[in-house]
Design a protein around this motif. Structure first.
Motif, mmCIF file in Angstrom:
data_model
loop_
_atom_site.group_PDB
_atom_site.id
_atom_site.type_symbol
_atom_site.label_atom_id
_atom_site.label_comp_id
_atom_site.label_asym_id
_atom_site.label_seq_id
_atom_site.Cartn_x
_atom_site.Cartn_y
_atom_site.Cartn_z
ATOM 1 N N VAL A 1 42.249 -13.227 -7.856
ATOM 2 C CA VAL A 1 42.885 -12.694 -6.749
ATOM 3 C C VAL A 1 42.357 -11.592 -6.167
ATOM 4 C CG1 VAL A 1 45.153 -12.217 -5.527
ATOM 5 C CG2 VAL A 1 45.013 -14.362 -6.829
ATOM 6 N N GLY A 2 42.422 -10.472 -7.213
ATOM 7 C CA GLY A 2 42.011 -9.078 -6.809
ATOM 8 C C GLY A 2 40.459 -8.990 -6.063
ATOM 9 N N ARG A 3 39.610 -10.123 -6.661
ATOM 10 C CA ARG A 3 38.291 -10.010 -6.152
ATOM 11 C C ARG A 3 37.945 -10.674 -4.868
ATOM 12 N NH1 ARG A 3 33.513 -10.549 -10.495
ATOM 13 N NH2 ARG A 3 34.597 -9.338 -12.183
ATOM 14 N N GLY A 4 39.047 -11.382 -4.351
ATOM 15 C CA GLY A 4 38.991 -11.855 -3.146
ATOM 16 C C GLY A 4 38.674 -13.307 -3.071
ATOM 17 N N TRP A 5 38.598 -13.971 -4.466
ATOM 18 C CA TRP A 5 38.090 -15.294 -4.502
ATOM 19 C C TRP A 5 39.169 -16.314 -4.187
ATOM 20 C CZ3 TRP A 5 35.442 -14.559 -9.634
ATOM 21 C CH2 TRP A 5 34.226 -13.432 -9.658
ATOM 22 N N ILE A 6 40.449 -15.896 -4.304
ATOM 23 C CA ILE A 6 41.561 -16.547 -3.877
ATOM 24 C C ILE A 6 42.389 -15.842 -2.960
ATOM 25 C CG2 ILE A 6 43.768 -17.939 -5.121
ATOM 26 C CD1 ILE A 6 41.935 -17.739 -7.835
ATOM 27 N N PRO A 7 43.161 -16.527 -2.070
ATOM 28 C CA PRO A 7 44.088 -15.751 -1.109
ATOM 29 C C PRO A 7 45.063 -15.228 -2.192
ATOM 30 C CG PRO A 7 43.702 -17.917 -0.220
ATOM 31 C CD PRO A 7 43.036 -17.753 -1.671
ATOM 32 N N LYS A 8 45.956 -14.009 -1.785
ATOM 33 C CA LYS A 8 46.935 -13.664 -2.424
ATOM 34 C C LYS A 8 47.976 -14.524 -2.338
ATOM 35 C CE LYS A 8 45.966 -8.958 -1.737
ATOM 36 N NZ LYS A 8 44.696 -8.766 -0.728
ATOM 37 N N PRO A 9 48.777 -14.864 -3.182
ATOM 38 C CA PRO A 9 49.973 -15.843 -3.145
ATOM 39 C C PRO A 9 51.032 -15.114 -2.242
ATOM 40 C CG PRO A 9 49.901 -14.537 -5.246
ATOM 41 C CD PRO A 9 48.847 -13.999 -4.569
ATOM 42 N N VAL A 10 51.711 -15.950 -1.574
ATOM 43 C CA VAL A 10 52.882 -15.709 -0.448
ATOM 44 C C VAL A 10 54.111 -15.821 -1.327
ATOM 45 C CG1 VAL A 10 53.855 -16.303 1.838
ATOM 46 C CG2 VAL A 10 51.187 -16.644 1.186
ATOM 47 N N ASP A 11 54.959 -14.491 -1.203
ATOM 48 C CA ASP A 11 56.161 -14.223 -1.821
ATOM 49 C C ASP A 11 55.907 -14.885 -3.407
ATOM 50 O OD1 ASP A 11 57.259 -13.529 0.488
ATOM 51 O OD2 ASP A 11 57.836 -15.475 1.041
ATOM 52 N N LYS A 12 54.983 -14.543 -3.968
ATOM 53 C CA LYS A 12 54.606 -15.025 -5.427
ATOM 54 C C LYS A 12 54.216 -16.309 -5.645
ATOM 55 C CE LYS A 12 56.828 -10.885 -7.407
ATOM 56 N NZ LYS A 12 57.805 -10.351 -8.179
ATOM 57 N N ARG A 13 54.040 -16.975 -4.611
ATOM 58 C CA ARG A 13 54.018 -18.703 -4.511
ATOM 59 C C ARG A 13 52.711 -19.043 -4.010
ATOM 60 N NH1 ARG A 13 58.573 -21.240 -5.601
ATOM 61 N NH2 ARG A 13 60.711 -20.252 -5.097
ATOM 62 N N TYR A 14 52.095 -19.903 -4.990
ATOM 63 C CA TYR A 14 50.741 -20.456 -4.553
ATOM 64 C C TYR A 14 50.996 -21.985 -4.094
ATOM 65 C CZ TYR A 14 49.055 -16.945 -7.739
ATOM 66 O OH TYR A 14 48.835 -15.776 -8.433
ATOM 67 N N SER A 15 49.969 -21.880 -2.959
ATOM 68 C CA SER A 15 50.173 -23.173 -2.077
ATOM 69 C C SER A 15 49.044 -24.254 -2.805
ATOM 70 C CB SER A 15 49.826 -23.065 -0.545
ATOM 71 O OG SER A 15 48.485 -22.685 -0.833
ATOM 72 N N ALA A 16 49.298 -25.440 -1.902
ATOM 73 C CA ALA A 16 48.291 -26.495 -2.334
ATOM 74 C C ALA A 16 46.973 -26.142 -2.272
ATOM 75 C CB ALA A 16 48.566 -27.649 -1.648
ATOM 76 N N ASN A 17 46.699 -25.159 -1.318
ATOM 77 C CA ASN A 17 45.146 -24.656 -1.043
ATOM 78 C C ASN A 17 44.898 -23.797 -2.202
ATOM 79 O OD1 ASN A 17 44.561 -26.258 1.195
ATOM 80 N ND2 ASN A 17 45.610 -24.880 2.310
ATOM 81 N N HIS A 18 45.865 -22.880 -2.568
ATOM 82 C CA HIS A 18 45.467 -21.854 -3.604
ATOM 83 C C HIS A 18 45.252 -22.622 -4.788
ATOM 84 C CE1 HIS A 18 48.318 -19.024 -1.430
ATOM 85 N NE2 HIS A 18 47.285 -18.044 -1.768
ATOM 86 N N LEU A 19 45.993 -23.749 -5.248
ATOM 87 C CA LEU A 19 45.708 -24.416 -6.537
ATOM 88 C C LEU A 19 44.535 -25.019 -6.363
ATOM 89 C CD1 LEU A 19 46.731 -25.213 -9.192
ATOM 90 C CD2 LEU A 19 47.981 -27.007 -7.980
ATOM 91 N N ALA A 20 44.148 -25.926 -5.326
ATOM 92 C CA ALA A 20 42.848 -26.483 -4.902
ATOM 93 C C ALA A 20 41.636 -25.380 -5.073
ATOM 94 C CB ALA A 20 42.898 -27.128 -3.752
ATOM 95 N N ARG A 21 41.868 -24.441 -4.658
ATOM 96 C CA ARG A 21 40.671 -23.413 -4.685
ATOM 97 C C ARG A 21 40.443 -22.925 -6.169
ATOM 98 N NH1 ARG A 21 38.158 -20.602 -0.512
ATOM 99 N NH2 ARG A 21 36.999 -18.587 -1.141
ATOM 100 N N ILE A 22 41.708 -22.561 -6.984
ATOM 101 C CA ILE A 22 41.556 -22.248 -8.343
ATOM 102 C C ILE A 22 40.984 -23.315 -9.262
ATOM 103 C CG2 ILE A 22 42.922 -21.716 -10.533
ATOM 104 C CD1 ILE A 22 44.954 -20.225 -8.258
#
Length: 189
Positions: free
Chosen positions: A51-72
């Motif tokens: 997240v810090g490197r910008g490879w994954i978007p910052k979570p919104v309200d400490k929650r990760y979306s399906a797009n976050h999880l898929a990218r991870i």
């Protein structure tokens, strides 16, 4: 079909990637970091570093979306054989800046589903030619509607890179296993 979803430690149990993601995010605004860790097998510092490197978007309200999880999971599935910077370049090639959704040609969850569906149709005992791989990708993304001219070709190239690196990861695991079986490597490698 693979035993676990690529980039995760979750058993497939006969489910498709689409069913998996839909089930994870049904009736929720996202999942917490602890759940991402349980799904991927990654440690908190690794995810936070990405997240810090910008490879994954910052979570919104400490929650990760399906797009976050898929990218991870996409990053995680390729990291045994590709440099993290190369993986980030591939994902940026497909969707630009991780924090900017306006430059995306496809949601990461859809990209992950395409990749998993193709992997379910591929036999890694047979090496596909470039043309055969492109035909397979074309057949899988038949429902994709490009947001601008050239997006389809970009998506095909990006998926092709992901699949080629994933195939390399599968072959590497097999080679490492054989090395151990022959007693040519210690048990920790």
């Amino acid at each position: 079909m693979n035993a676990t979803f690529p980039g995760s430690v979750v058993a497939r149990q006969g489910k498709t990637a689409s069913e998996f993601l839909a089930g994870m995010f049904f009736a929720t605004k996202g999942i917490m970091l602890l759940q991402v860790r349980e799904i991927t097998g990654l440690d908190t510092p690794v995810i936070q570093n990405w997240v810090g490197r910008g490879w994954i978007p910052k979570p919104v309200d400490k929650r990760y979306s399906a797009n976050h999880l898929a990218r991870i999971m996409l990053i995680n599935m390729l990291r045994p054989v590709a440099k993290l910077e190369h993986i980030a370049h591939i994902l940026s090639f497909i969707n630009g800046d991780a924090e900017n959704r306006s430059d995306d040609i496809i949601p990461e969850a859809s990209l992950y589903i395409y990749v998993c569906d193709i992997l379910d149709r591929v036999d890694f005992e047979t090496v596909l030619t470039n043309d055969a791989l492109e035909r397979l990708i074309e057949s899988q993304i038949g429902d994709y509607r490009e947001p601008f001219d050239g997006a389809r070709e970009k998506l095909i190239s990006g998926i092709k890179l992901i699949l080629m690196y994933y195939a390399a990861a599968v072959v590497k695991v097999r080679a490492d296993r054989m090395l151990k079986e022959l007693g040519l490597a210690d048990a920790e490698n």
